[in-house]
Design a protein around this motif. Structure first.
Motif, PDB file in Angstrom:
ATOM      1  N   ASP A   1      31.262  31.895  45.559  1.00 42.95           N
ATOM      2  CA  ASP A   1      29.802  31.876  45.495  1.00 42.95           C
ATOM      3  C   ASP A   1      29.352  32.558  44.197  1.00 42.95           C
TER       4      ASP A   1
ATOM      5  N   LEU B   1      27.865  36.016  44.084  1.00 43.16           N
ATOM      6  CA  LEU B   1      28.739  37.195  44.157  1.00 43.16           C
ATOM      7  C   LEU B   1      29.002  37.736  42.766  1.00 43.16           C
TER       8      LEU B   1
ATOM      9  N   ALA C   1      25.931  39.412  41.600  1.00 47.78           N
ATOM     10  CA  ALA C   1      25.776  40.700  42.283  1.00 47.78           C
ATOM     11  C   ALA C   1      26.660  41.746  41.629  1.00 47.78           C
ATOM     12  N   ALA C   2      27.900  41.362  41.293  1.00 49.22           N
ATOM     13  CA  ALA C   2      28.815  42.311  40.661  1.00 49.22           C
ATOM     14  C   ALA C   2      28.259  42.754  39.308  1.00 49.22           C
ATOM     15  N   THR C   3      27.721  41.804  38.542  1.00 48.87           N
ATOM     16  CA  THR C   3      27.110  42.137  37.253  1.00 48.87           C
ATOM     17  C   THR C   3      25.934  43.075  37.468  1.00 48.87           C
TER      18      THR C   3
ATOM     19  N   ASP D   1      29.066  45.853  36.660  1.00 52.61           N
ATOM     20  CA  ASP D   1      30.347  45.409  36.143  1.00 52.61           C
ATOM     21  C   ASP D   1      30.177  44.543  34.903  1.00 52.61           C
TER      22      ASP D   1
ATOM     23  N   PRO E   1      32.051  41.787  32.182  1.00 50.86           N
ATOM     24  CA  PRO E   1      32.811  40.577  32.526  1.00 50.86           C
ATOM     25  C   PRO E   1      34.261  40.860  32.945  1.00 50.86           C
TER      26      PRO E   1
ATOM     27  N   ALA F   1      35.675  43.761  34.243  1.00 51.59           N
ATOM     28  CA  ALA F   1      35.721  44.438  35.544  1.00 51.59           C
ATOM     29  C   ALA F   1      35.371  43.450  36.651  1.00 51.59           C
ATOM     30  N   ARG F   2      34.388  42.604  36.400  1.00 49.80           N
ATOM     31  CA  ARG F   2      33.961  41.630  37.395  1.00 49.80           C
ATOM     32  C   ARG F   2      35.090  40.670  37.729  1.00 49.80           C
TER      33      ARG F   2
ATOM     34  N   ARG G   1      37.716  42.529  39.860  1.00 47.21           N
ATOM     35  CA  ARG G   1      37.257  43.036  41.159  1.00 47.21           C
ATOM     36  C   ARG G   1      36.749  41.936  42.086  1.00 47.21           C
ATOM     37  N   ILE G   2      36.288  40.832  41.511  1.00 45.29           N
ATOM     38  CA  ILE G   2      35.720  39.776  42.372  1.00 45.29           C
ATOM     39  C   ILE G   2      36.480  38.458  42.222  1.00 45.29           C
TER      40      ILE G   2
ATOM     41  N   PRO H   1      40.595  38.592  43.049  1.00 48.75           N
ATOM     42  CA  PRO H   1      40.963  38.683  44.478  1.00 48.75           C
ATOM     43  C   PRO H   1      40.493  37.484  45.297  1.00 48.75           C
ATOM     44  N   LEU H   2      39.331  36.936  44.953  1.00 43.89           N
ATOM     45  CA  LEU H   2      38.844  35.809  45.742  1.00 43.89           C
ATOM     46  C   LEU H   2      39.604  34.518  45.430  1.00 43.89           C
TER      47      LEU H   2
END
Lengths: 366, 309
Positions: free
Chosen positions: B203, B206, B209-211, B215, B217, B219-220, B223-224, B227-228
């Motif tokens: 999505d 998401l 939201a992380a930004t 976060d 680019p 780190a995002r 972290r997102i 893993p997804l």
């Protein structure tokens, strides 16, 4: 509000997507600690404006200042604002605690301190003990609260909310409205809230900006918007409104009146009559400002009417009545003050339609 | 009004008699499921389980001159365990296909990422274009790599023409690296598709939201996005690792003595060496090892996921 004490200052902002203008010369100021709503139908540019505040969209021209700082070159992850997304955007691979603590990473806090802040937030949103729940074990209302906590834990200068209550059912939505308002007072953060639900905007906001076609039509308090709309568009967007074509009549310097089609001549104080004698205007009256009665009420302005249709809604009844000299029926909303009220006589029954001169709004002619 | 309703109910056809089978099917979801699966189930039973049982039985036989001794014994398994050549071949096979798997996933991830996040129109066309090389035969592609990597090949003659090297690079062809390069290319489509599907499913809000939560680019991504997209990475790894471990065409054509894999050895047993029981034993040992490695891999990723959340 003067621009000197504005916390967010939006100045002559335009936004184009290709040839489509999403935002059309918008200027407004939002005060510190204010609950400010952007209200409009879908596609009016309210979400685009919110995303510009967050930094997800750039401005084509104009300027946005947050706490006196220009934002044009600040990427979203460096802005002192946080957002609650319409879909809530809860990270599905993280539990509640890690979702809430997500943005704390940069602050490099000791683990115990971070834990404490998360627990505080869980108490604030009334979900204590939910820290280890998985994201997929949450209901809509819980996700919404967690999205709120995740943003608030960072103590943003501004919290942006993109229709956060839109996905909830009616009862939960009303409960969340009250909680949201209480929460905002408690934390004292400036909220910018996007919604298409006028009732929600009226309930929650200190001030509301009504938007349409990328333009801001009126920025006012809920009371001001409802009781003194400046244009027909605003008047009909917020609640219902009856409009009557009318002409200004000035009888010298002492008294004024408007001569309406259907409601006769209504006396009005001179100070609200800005137009010269004979100028065409519109008289607007909300349905609940009318009263219906079987006999002519004493002293009030009244005309003879016929009941066209009625709908019983419990606490109120909605009626349409027809009056001579006017094709369009007049919408009337009456409170059902005693038990037998609302169990009305049938269609075509003659009634008296009455109102007071104070309840009318005078708008420019179309 | 009443009349019409009476008429329609009278004109309604009488309920059809329902057969017992229909009733049974309606009531039992499991039965419906098995019925739907039955063609596949039949083929699976006949085409996989029966040969597998034959293979297991044969692995317990031994070679006796030009024919087989059908007394059941685990002699072959003991040989595989005791003689170092088999262990070495297995280790080399796992090493080669492991490196090829990692290389393929790492190289295909950016492509899948690009199509999933930065292409907004004609995504399907991009995917088809990426898989276009795989419309030609596997054998043909392996031969094409021979042309590219050979002593007189595209790379060597190109580099020589530019004056960057004196002698042709000999490590390019007939080596482990040749096998790894070819496998990585040959199986790219099997990595791109699952990676693309898992990335496409993320999505976009998401990421926003992380930004929004601070976060950048990089780190995002870690972290997102990463893993997804894990399910896609796992699927791609399995899809490549399992079949490439047993591959024998690529190592036979490009590997040379240094790049031979367990698949070549198994092929030899069933061919020139004419020791079918040994070939069967090696096949089963390979199968067991792959299953063990797959389980360990799954376990590690599960643990990693749990640590993240």
């Amino acid at each position: 509000m003067t621009s000197s004490d504005a916390f967010i200052s939006i100045r002559n902002v335009n936004k184009f997507f290709g040839g489509f203008q999403a935002i059309d010369d918008v200027s407004m100021d939002i005060g510190k600690g204010e609950f400010f709503s952007l209200l409009g139908a879908s596609g009016c540019g309210k979400t685009t404006l919110l995303r510009m505040l967050a930094g997800f969209e750039s401005t084509s021209s104009g300027e946005i200042l947050i706490d006196g700082q220009p934002t044009a070159d600040v990427p979203p992850h460096h802005r002192p604002v946080n957002m609650v997304f319409q879909s809530y955007a809860i990270f599905p691979h993280l539990n509640v605690r890690d979702n809430i603590a997500y943005g704390l990473r940069k602050q490099r806090l000791p683990k115990a301190k971070r834990q404490e802040m998360v627990e505080e937030m869980l108490d604030l949103i009334k979900l204590p003990g939910y820290g280890t729940r998985k994201a997929n074990e949450l209901s809509g209302g819980q996700r919404q609260r967690i999205a709120l906590a995740r943003a608030l834990i960072l103590r943003p200068k501004v919290l942006l909310l993109d229709e956060p209550l839109g996905a909830l059912d009616k009862q939960l939505r009303e409960q969340m409205q009250l909680e949201l308002r209480a929460l905002q007072r408690q934390v004292g953060i400036t909220f910018v809230f996007v919604t298409h639900d006028q009732e929600e905007a009226l309930t929650l906001s200190d001030r509301i900006a009504v938007m349409s076609g990328g333009k801001v039509l009126q920025v006012d308090t809920p009371h001001g918007l409802y009781e003194a709309p400046r244009t027909r568009e605003v008047a009909s967007f917020i609640g219902n409104m009856n409009f009557f074509p009318a002409t200004v009549r000035r009888n010298g310097a002492s008294a004024g009146a408007v001569e309406t089609e259907g409601l006769g001549t209504i006396p009005v104080p001179l100070d609200i009559l800005t137009k010269p004698d004979g100028a065409p205007v519109q008289v607007a009256l909300r349905p609940e400002k009318f009263a219906l009665s079987d006999t002519r009420p004493d002293g009030a302005l009244a005309v003879q009417a016929r009941l066209s249709t009625s709908a019983y809604l419990g606490e109120r009844s909605h009626h349409y009545v027809t009056i001579d000299g006017r094709e369009e029926p007049v919408a009337v909303s009456t409170p059902n003050l005693h038990r037998l009220a609302g169990d009305d006589a049938g269609t075509g029954a003659p009634v008296w339609l009455s109102w007071t001169p104070e309840s009318i709004v005078i708008l420019d002619a179309e | 009004m009443t009349e019409t309703s009476v008429q329609t109910s009278a004109a309604e056809p009488a309920a059809k008699p329902v057969s017992r089978l229909e009733r049974l099917l309606y009531r039992s979801e499991a039965l419906r499921g098995y019925l739907l699966m039955s063609p596949t189930l039949l083929i699976m039973t006949i085409g996989i389980i029966v040969p597998f049982l034959i293979l297991v039985t044969m692995s317990l036989w031994t070679r006796d001159g030009f024919s087989f001794d059908a007394t059941l014994t685990i002699a072959n398994y003991l040989r595989v365990w005791n003689e170092p050549i088999f262990g070495a071949l297995l280790r080399r096979s796992f090493w080669i296909s492991g490196v090829a798997t990692v290389a393929t996933v790492v190289l295909c991830y950016p492509m899948a990422y690009y199509v999933a996040f930065h292409v907004h129109r004609n995504k399907m066309m991009w995917i088809i274009l990426m898989t276009l090389p795989f419309w030609t035969s596997y054998l043909l592609r392996v031969f094409a790599w021979k042309v590219i990597l050979g002593y007189e090949g595209v790379i060597n003659s190109g580099l020589q023409g530019l004056g960057m090297i004196e002698e042709p690079l000999s490590f390019l062809l007939y080596s482990k690296s040749a096998v790894i390069i070819t496998l990585a290319h040959a199986w790219a489509a099997f990595a791109i598709l699952p990676l693309y599907v898992s990335l496409e499913k993320i999505d976009k809000s998401l990421l926003e939201a992380a930004t929004d939560l601070g976060d950048g680019p990089v780190a995002r991504f870690w972290r997102i996005t990463f893993p997804l997209s894990m399910p896609g990475i796992i699927a791609a790894s399995f899809l490549i690792f399992i079949p490439t471990t047993g591959d024998y065409i690529t190592p036979a054509l490009l590997g040379g003595p240094d790049g031979a894999m367990i698949g070549n050895f198994i092929q030899l047993q069933f061919g020139a060496v004419n020791n079918w029981p040994m070939g069967a034993t090696l096949s089963i040992v390979l199968m067991l090892w792959i299953a063990a490695i797959a389980l360990v891999f799954l376990f590690i990723t599960r643990q990693a996921e749990r640590r993240v959340s």
